[in-house]
Design a protein around this motif. Structure first.
Motif, PDB file in Angstrom:
ATOM      1  N   GLY A 184       3.307  -8.627  -7.780  1.00 27.27           N
ATOM      2  CA  GLY A 184       4.357  -7.884  -7.026  1.00 27.27           C
ATOM      3  C   GLY A 184       3.882  -8.000  -5.814  1.00 27.27           C
ATOM      4  N   ALA A 185       2.921  -8.092  -5.020  1.00 30.74           N
ATOM      5  CA  ALA A 185       2.477  -8.343  -3.714  1.00 30.74           C
ATOM      6  C   ALA A 185       3.096  -9.839  -3.382  1.00 30.74           C
ATOM      7  CB  ALA A 185       1.096  -8.077  -3.338  1.00 30.74           C
ATOM      8  N   ALA A 186       2.764 -10.736  -4.287  1.00 32.79           N
ATOM      9  CA  ALA A 186       3.311 -12.319  -3.998  1.00 32.79           C
ATOM     10  C   ALA A 186       4.788 -12.256  -3.961  1.00 32.79           C
ATOM     11  CB  ALA A 186       2.484 -13.165  -5.129  1.00 32.79           C
ATOM     12  N   ILE A 187       5.589 -11.549  -4.982  1.00 35.66           N
ATOM     13  CA  ILE A 187       6.892 -11.672  -4.737  1.00 35.66           C
ATOM     14  C   ILE A 187       7.524 -10.983  -3.707  1.00 35.66           C
ATOM     15  CG2 ILE A 187       8.849 -10.781  -6.208  1.00 35.66           C
ATOM     16  CD1 ILE A 187       7.399 -10.784  -8.820  1.00 35.66           C
ATOM     17  N   THR A 188       6.818  -9.943  -3.300  1.00 37.42           N
ATOM     18  CA  THR A 188       7.183  -9.161  -1.994  1.00 37.42           C
ATOM     19  C   THR A 188       7.191 -10.238  -0.799  1.00 37.42           C
ATOM     20  OG1 THR A 188       6.639  -7.171  -2.780  1.00 37.42           O
ATOM     21  CG2 THR A 188       6.706  -7.562  -0.200  1.00 37.42           C
ATOM     22  N   ARG A 189       6.015 -10.927  -0.741  1.00 38.06           N
ATOM     23  CA  ARG A 189       5.660 -11.835   0.427  1.00 38.06           C
ATOM     24  C   ARG A 189       6.912 -13.157   0.342  1.00 38.06           C
ATOM     25  NH1 ARG A 189       0.529 -11.097  -1.331  1.00 38.06           N
ATOM     26  NH2 ARG A 189      -0.847  -9.323   0.185  1.00 38.06           N
ATOM     27  N   ALA A 190       7.044 -13.585  -0.900  1.00 37.07           N
ATOM     28  CA  ALA A 190       8.050 -14.680  -0.956  1.00 37.07           C
ATOM     29  C   ALA A 190       9.339 -14.300  -0.723  1.00 37.07           C
ATOM     30  CB  ALA A 190       7.825 -15.418  -2.401  1.00 37.07           C
ATOM     31  N   ALA A 191       9.745 -13.163  -1.321  1.00 41.94           N
ATOM     32  CA  ALA A 191      11.193 -12.546  -1.068  1.00 41.94           C
ATOM     33  C   ALA A 191      11.479 -12.455   0.463  1.00 41.94           C
ATOM     34  CB  ALA A 191      11.429 -11.296  -1.845  1.00 41.94           C
ATOM     35  N   ALA A 194      11.995 -15.571   2.133  1.00 38.14           N
ATOM     36  CA  ALA A 194      13.233 -16.199   1.771  1.00 38.14           C
ATOM     37  C   ALA A 194      14.442 -15.249   2.534  1.00 38.14           C
ATOM     38  CB  ALA A 194      13.631 -16.241   0.485  1.00 38.14           C
ATOM     39  N   GLY A 195      14.136 -14.465   3.398  1.00 33.15           N
ATOM     40  CA  GLY A 195      15.370 -13.819   4.162  1.00 33.15           C
ATOM     41  C   GLY A 195      15.834 -12.468   3.371  1.00 33.15           C
ATOM     42  N   PHE A 196      15.243 -11.985   2.251  1.00 31.69           N
ATOM     43  CA  PHE A 196      15.556 -10.568   1.696  1.00 31.69           C
ATOM     44  C   PHE A 196      14.970  -9.501   2.598  1.00 31.69           C
ATOM     45  CE2 PHE A 196      16.013 -13.671  -1.832  1.00 31.69           C
ATOM     46  CZ  PHE A 196      17.008 -13.339  -2.267  1.00 31.69           C
ATOM     47  N   ARG A 197      15.620  -8.579   2.631  1.00 34.62           N
ATOM     48  CA  ARG A 197      15.198  -6.940   2.833  1.00 34.62           C
ATOM     49  C   ARG A 197      14.354  -6.498   1.849  1.00 34.62           C
ATOM     50  NH1 ARG A 197      18.911  -3.225   3.689  1.00 34.62           N
ATOM     51  NH2 ARG A 197      20.308  -4.277   2.625  1.00 34.62           N
ATOM     52  N   VAL A 198      12.978  -6.157   2.070  1.00 36.47           N
ATOM     53  CA  VAL A 198      12.314  -5.898   0.940  1.00 36.47           C
ATOM     54  C   VAL A 198      11.504  -4.677   0.899  1.00 36.47           C
ATOM     55  CG1 VAL A 198      10.231  -6.599  -0.777  1.00 36.47           C
ATOM     56  CG2 VAL A 198      11.596  -8.331   0.542  1.00 36.47           C
ATOM     57  N   VAL A 199      11.694  -3.808  -0.018  1.00 42.66           N
ATOM     58  CA  VAL A 199      11.109  -2.422  -0.170  1.00 42.66           C
ATOM     59  C   VAL A 199       9.941  -2.688  -1.326  1.00 42.66           C
ATOM     60  CG1 VAL A 199      11.206   0.034  -0.361  1.00 42.66           C
ATOM     61  CG2 VAL A 199      12.993  -1.302   0.833  1.00 42.66           C
ATOM     62  N   VAL A 200       8.705  -2.540  -0.993  1.00 47.66           N
ATOM     63  CA  VAL A 200       7.684  -2.559  -2.268  1.00 47.66           C
ATOM     64  C   VAL A 200       7.181  -1.330  -2.436  1.00 47.66           C
ATOM     65  CG1 VAL A 200       5.922  -3.349  -0.720  1.00 47.66           C
ATOM     66  CG2 VAL A 200       5.782  -3.609  -3.158  1.00 47.66           C
ATOM     67  N   ILE A 201       7.252  -0.857  -3.879  1.00 50.27           N
ATOM     68  CA  ILE A 201       6.790   0.610  -4.084  1.00 50.27           C
ATOM     69  C   ILE A 201       5.665   0.557  -4.956  1.00 50.27           C
ATOM     70  CG2 ILE A 201       7.690   2.740  -5.240  1.00 50.27           C
ATOM     71  CD1 ILE A 201      10.513   0.826  -4.319  1.00 50.27           C
ATOM     72  N   ASP A 209      -0.188  -0.340   0.594  1.00 47.37           N
ATOM     73  CA  ASP A 209      -0.955  -0.213   2.097  1.00 47.37           C
ATOM     74  C   ASP A 209       0.043  -1.204   2.966  1.00 47.37           C
ATOM     75  OD1 ASP A 209      -2.469  -0.451   4.548  1.00 47.37           O
ATOM     76  OD2 ASP A 209      -4.403  -0.948   3.200  1.00 47.37           O
ATOM     77  N   PRO A 210       0.442  -0.398   4.024  1.00 48.81           N
ATOM     78  CA  PRO A 210       1.348  -1.569   5.033  1.00 48.81           C
ATOM     79  C   PRO A 210       0.375  -2.825   5.378  1.00 48.81           C
ATOM     80  CG  PRO A 210       1.739   0.793   5.206  1.00 48.81           C
ATOM     81  CD  PRO A 210       0.624   0.872   4.256  1.00 48.81           C
ATOM     82  N   SER A 211      -0.715  -2.530   5.770  1.00 46.72           N
ATOM     83  CA  SER A 211      -1.501  -3.786   6.284  1.00 46.72           C
ATOM     84  C   SER A 211      -1.660  -5.086   5.126  1.00 46.72           C
ATOM     85  CB  SER A 211      -3.110  -3.158   6.421  1.00 46.72           C
ATOM     86  OG  SER A 211      -3.829  -2.962   5.473  1.00 46.72           O
ATOM     87  N   ARG A 212      -1.423  -4.638   4.005  1.00 44.63           N
ATOM     88  CA  ARG A 212      -1.198  -6.089   3.259  1.00 44.63           C
ATOM     89  C   ARG A 212      -0.018  -6.865   3.187  1.00 44.63           C
ATOM     90  NH1 ARG A 212      -1.255  -4.358  -2.600  1.00 44.63           N
ATOM     91  NH2 ARG A 212      -2.133  -6.336  -3.148  1.00 44.63           N
ATOM     92  N   PHE A 213       0.872  -6.308   4.052  1.00 43.39           N
ATOM     93  CA  PHE A 213       2.384  -6.892   4.211  1.00 43.39           C
ATOM     94  C   PHE A 213       2.611  -7.042   5.743  1.00 43.39           C
ATOM     95  CE2 PHE A 213       2.049  -4.356   0.324  1.00 43.39           C
ATOM     96  CZ  PHE A 213       2.498  -5.489  -0.813  1.00 43.39           C
ATOM     97  N   ASP A 214       3.585  -8.040   5.904  1.00 43.68           N
ATOM     98  CA  ASP A 214       4.233  -8.236   7.101  1.00 43.68           C
ATOM     99  C   ASP A 214       4.730  -7.183   7.603  1.00 43.68           C
ATOM    100  OD1 ASP A 214       3.176 -10.734   7.221  1.00 43.68           O
ATOM    101  OD2 ASP A 214       4.919 -11.835   6.340  1.00 43.68           O
TER     102      ASP A 214
END
Length: 325
Positions: A184-191, A194-201, A209-214
């Motif tokens: 899920g984290a890898a999909i989040t970062r790749a999406a 690629a320019g998508f607005r991403v919400v990971v839940i 943890d927000p520190s794991r993501f951009d």
């Protein structure tokens, strides 16, 4: 996250550096990039983006440098006939009009760039000929309704008389990723890349943890009920389910299968779909909603690692976004 080209252009002006914006203003036939594609050029050459590559881009960069020097825009037309397309390694043979405008330290012009950089939607109109200075305006548009993210129509066009280029700013589609584990984290970062607005839940705070993501990714530690209350699903959204187990997947799928979402995908095998959907049908989830769920998700490229799976899934999301799948 991808660089905001409008913001980058405004920054160049504030830094007193020369630059120009090239925009694909109109396309006819088969071309390598769609209308609305932008490239930022500095005094040293291309900085951000691309308008097609090969000698087309080389010509545009030359025109951009000339526009900087002359402080006047130019409208270029490239005919990509079959021979030229083959020489460039491009599968195309259409015509592309590219508008090149110099970046100028004009208060009104800069204000339009700032507005476009911050807007979720809007209309930017730029005169194709400047006499006493740049002519560029921004108009706010009502926020796009459900499904507008994938609405048909070019992002840029020339008016019938050719006097203006009009650009319709569209909000990027949103992807709700349920599950912030390795895949899920890898999909989040790749999406996000690629320019998508991403919400990971994820309902586990140590994973959500927000520190794991951009910084551009919205991270929510919550259950599905809370998540869908905070972020109601629309037809312009994609939902990707990649949680830690069948039970969690089924709980989320029960809530989103019949939602307006334009894309609903479940990570797993075809057997998993049979098992999960059989249980959901038994508790009353509509069969037509379950039929449209994509399982497995992603293009069939033999992906194994989380990063490879993310590439395959986001490639499929891009196809959905562009109306190709």
């Amino acid at each position: 996250m991808p660089m905001n080209v409008w913001q980058a252009a405004a920054d160049l002006i504030r830094q007193n550096r020369g630059g120009a914006l090239a925009t694909v203003a109109r396309v006819r036939g088969s071309t390598p990039v769609p209308a609305g594609t932008k490239m930022l050029v500095g005094s040293e050459g291309r900085l951000i983006g691309s308008v097609g590559g090969g000698c087309v881009e080389a010509g545009v960069i030359g025109a951009a440098l000339d526009a900087q020097a002359r402080r006047r825009p130019a409208l270029l037309t490239h005919h990509l006939n079959a021979d030229l397309a083959g020489d460039l390694g491009l599968s195309c043979g259409g015509t592309v009009d590219i508008f090149v405008e110099p970046l100028v330290a004009d208060h009104t012009y800069l204000r339009v760039l700032d507005a476009a950089a911050a807007a979720e939607s809007g209309l930017v109109r730029t005169a194709t000929e400047w006499t006493s200075g740049p002519i560029k305006t921004f108009e706010s548009l009502s926020r796009a309704g459900p499904g507008a993210a994938g609405a048909a129509g070019a992002a840029a066009t020339l008016t019938r008389d050719g006097r203006f280029m009009e650009e319709r700013l569209r909000q990027a589609p949103r992807v709700l990723v349920f599950g912030a584990g390795h895949v899920g984290a890898a999909i989040t970062r790749a999406a996000a890349a690629a320019g998508f607005r991403v919400v990971v839940i994820d309902d586990r705070p140590e994973y959500a943890d927000p520190s794991r993501f951009d910084a551009g990714v919205v991270v929510l530690a919550a259950d599905v009920e809370t998540a869908l209350t905070r972020y109601p699903v629309t037809a312009g959204d994609a939902v990707v389910i990649a949680t830690r187990g069948h039970r969690n997947d089924a709980e989320i799928l029960a809530r989103v299968a019949a939602s307006p979402a334009g894309y609903v995908g479940l990570l797993g095998s075809r057997r998993k779909k049979i098992v999960v959907t059989k249980g959901l049908k038994a508790v009353g989830v509509p069969a037509n909603g379950l039929r449209r769920v994509r399982v497995p998700i992603g293009l069939p490229i033999g992906a194994v690692t989380p990063e490879e799976i993310a590439v395959s899934v986001v490639a499929e999301l891009i196809g959905w976004r562009r109306g190709e799948s």
